[in-house]
Motif scaffolding. Structure first.
Motif, mmCIF file in Angstrom:
data_model
loop_
_atom_site.group_PDB
_atom_site.id
_atom_site.type_symbol
_atom_site.label_atom_id
_atom_site.label_comp_id
_atom_site.label_asym_id
_atom_site.label_seq_id
_atom_site.Cartn_x
_atom_site.Cartn_y
_atom_site.Cartn_z
ATOM 1 N N GLY A 152 0.819 -1.208 0.000
ATOM 2 C CA GLY A 152 0.000 0.000 0.000
ATOM 3 C C GLY A 152 0.852 1.257 0.000
ATOM 4 N N GLY A 176 0.602 -2.809 -6.216
ATOM 5 C CA GLY A 176 -0.798 -2.440 -6.043
ATOM 6 C C GLY A 176 -1.028 -1.582 -4.820
ATOM 7 N N SER A 208 -3.455 -2.291 -2.471
ATOM 8 C CA SER A 208 -3.983 -3.057 -1.337
ATOM 9 C C SER A 208 -2.925 -3.168 -0.245
ATOM 10 C CB SER A 208 -4.381 -4.469 -1.768
ATOM 11 O OG SER A 208 -5.431 -4.438 -2.690
ATOM 12 N N THR A 209 -3.370 -3.041 0.984
ATOM 13 C CA THR A 209 -2.489 -3.264 2.127
ATOM 14 C C THR A 209 -2.526 -4.744 2.494
ATOM 15 O OG1 THR A 209 -4.218 -2.918 3.763
ATOM 16 C CG2 THR A 209 -3.002 -0.945 3.017
ATOM 17 N N ASP A 238 -5.802 -5.504 3.941
ATOM 18 C CA ASP A 238 -6.840 -5.713 2.917
ATOM 19 C C ASP A 238 -6.790 -7.152 2.403
ATOM 20 O OD1 ASP A 238 -7.520 -2.959 3.031
ATOM 21 O OD2 ASP A 238 -6.209 -2.476 1.320
ATOM 22 N N ILE A 239 -5.587 -7.629 2.143
ATOM 23 C CA ILE A 239 -5.420 -8.993 1.638
ATOM 24 C C ILE A 239 -5.866 -10.000 2.690
ATOM 25 C CG2 ILE A 239 -3.705 -10.706 0.920
ATOM 26 C CD1 ILE A 239 -2.212 -8.323 -0.448
ATOM 27 N N ALA A 260 -9.663 -10.197 2.735
ATOM 28 C CA ALA A 260 -10.159 -10.951 1.576
ATOM 29 C C ALA A 260 -9.927 -12.445 1.765
ATOM 30 C CB ALA A 260 -9.492 -10.455 0.295
ATOM 31 N N LEU A 278 2.435 -11.072 -5.985
ATOM 32 C CA LEU A 278 1.584 -9.985 -6.473
ATOM 33 C C LEU A 278 1.935 -9.589 -7.903
ATOM 34 C CD1 LEU A 278 1.759 -7.983 -3.163
ATOM 35 C CD2 LEU A 278 -0.311 -9.028 -4.085
ATOM 36 N N ALA A 303 -3.426 -8.631 -5.608
ATOM 37 C CA ALA A 303 -4.017 -9.175 -4.383
ATOM 38 C C ALA A 303 -4.996 -10.307 -4.674
ATOM 39 C CB ALA A 303 -4.707 -8.056 -3.607
ATOM 40 N N ASP A 304 -5.608 -10.310 -5.852
ATOM 41 C CA ASP A 304 -6.543 -11.387 -6.213
ATOM 42 C C ASP A 304 -5.857 -12.747 -6.249
ATOM 43 O OD1 ASP A 304 -8.624 -9.552 -6.484
ATOM 44 O OD2 ASP A 304 -8.353 -9.372 -8.661
#
Length: 149
Positions: free
Chosen positions: A17, A25, A27-28, A31-32, A35, A102, A130-131
């Motif tokens: 992040g 990306g 996302s932190t 966040d990951i 998810a 990532l 992150a996906d």
């Protein structure tokens, strides 16, 4: 009893992040983690989400996963390219591992193209941001037949 997946994160991933968002990306790591927790619940897994900047911690956690019969989703970060110790730990612990990155490590600097983890991983995901973590959890579920329960 619910099967556990250890989601292990290597050095500098605590800086997500903030660190080179053009590569890694926005996302932190939190966040990951959120998810991953949502997806693990959907898939019926318990989750242990951990990060360390120290190689020995990752080795210890891989051994713990083996002792507990857990699965492992790992982003070894820079240790991907340097750590025989991680490869040895995975082999010794006899854990099912999915490696995740990532960025697409094969589209980056040449030194990032080699992984010491890949030869002992069931599969590798890279370049999906992150996906990739959620994809990795789904892959572990599929590898174990857990997705068909």
């Amino acid at each position: 009893m619910t099967q556990t997946i250890f989601v292990l994160n290597g050095p500098n991933l605590n800086m997500l992040g903030k660190r080179e968002p053009g590569i890694y990306g926005a996302s932190t790591l939190a966040d990951i983690e959120a998810a991953c927790r949502r997806e693990a619940e959907t898939l019926g897994f318990a989750i242990e989400f951990r990060q360390s900047n120290h190689e020995g911690d990752l080795v210890t956690w891989i051994q713990e996963a083996g002792e507990r019969g857990a699965l492992v989703l790992i982003n070894p970060a820079a240790y991907t390219h340097t750590s025989v110790a991680l490869q040895d730990a995975i082999r010794a612990a006899k854990v099912t591992v999915v490696e995740v990155h990532l960025s697409n490590i094969h589209a980056r600097e040449a030194f990032r193209h080699h992984s010491f983890v890949s030869p002992v991983a069931k599969g590798v995901l890279c370049g999906f941001g992150a996906d990739g973590y959620v994809m990795g959890l789904r892959a572990l579920a599929a590898f174990t037949g857990h997705d068909k329960q």
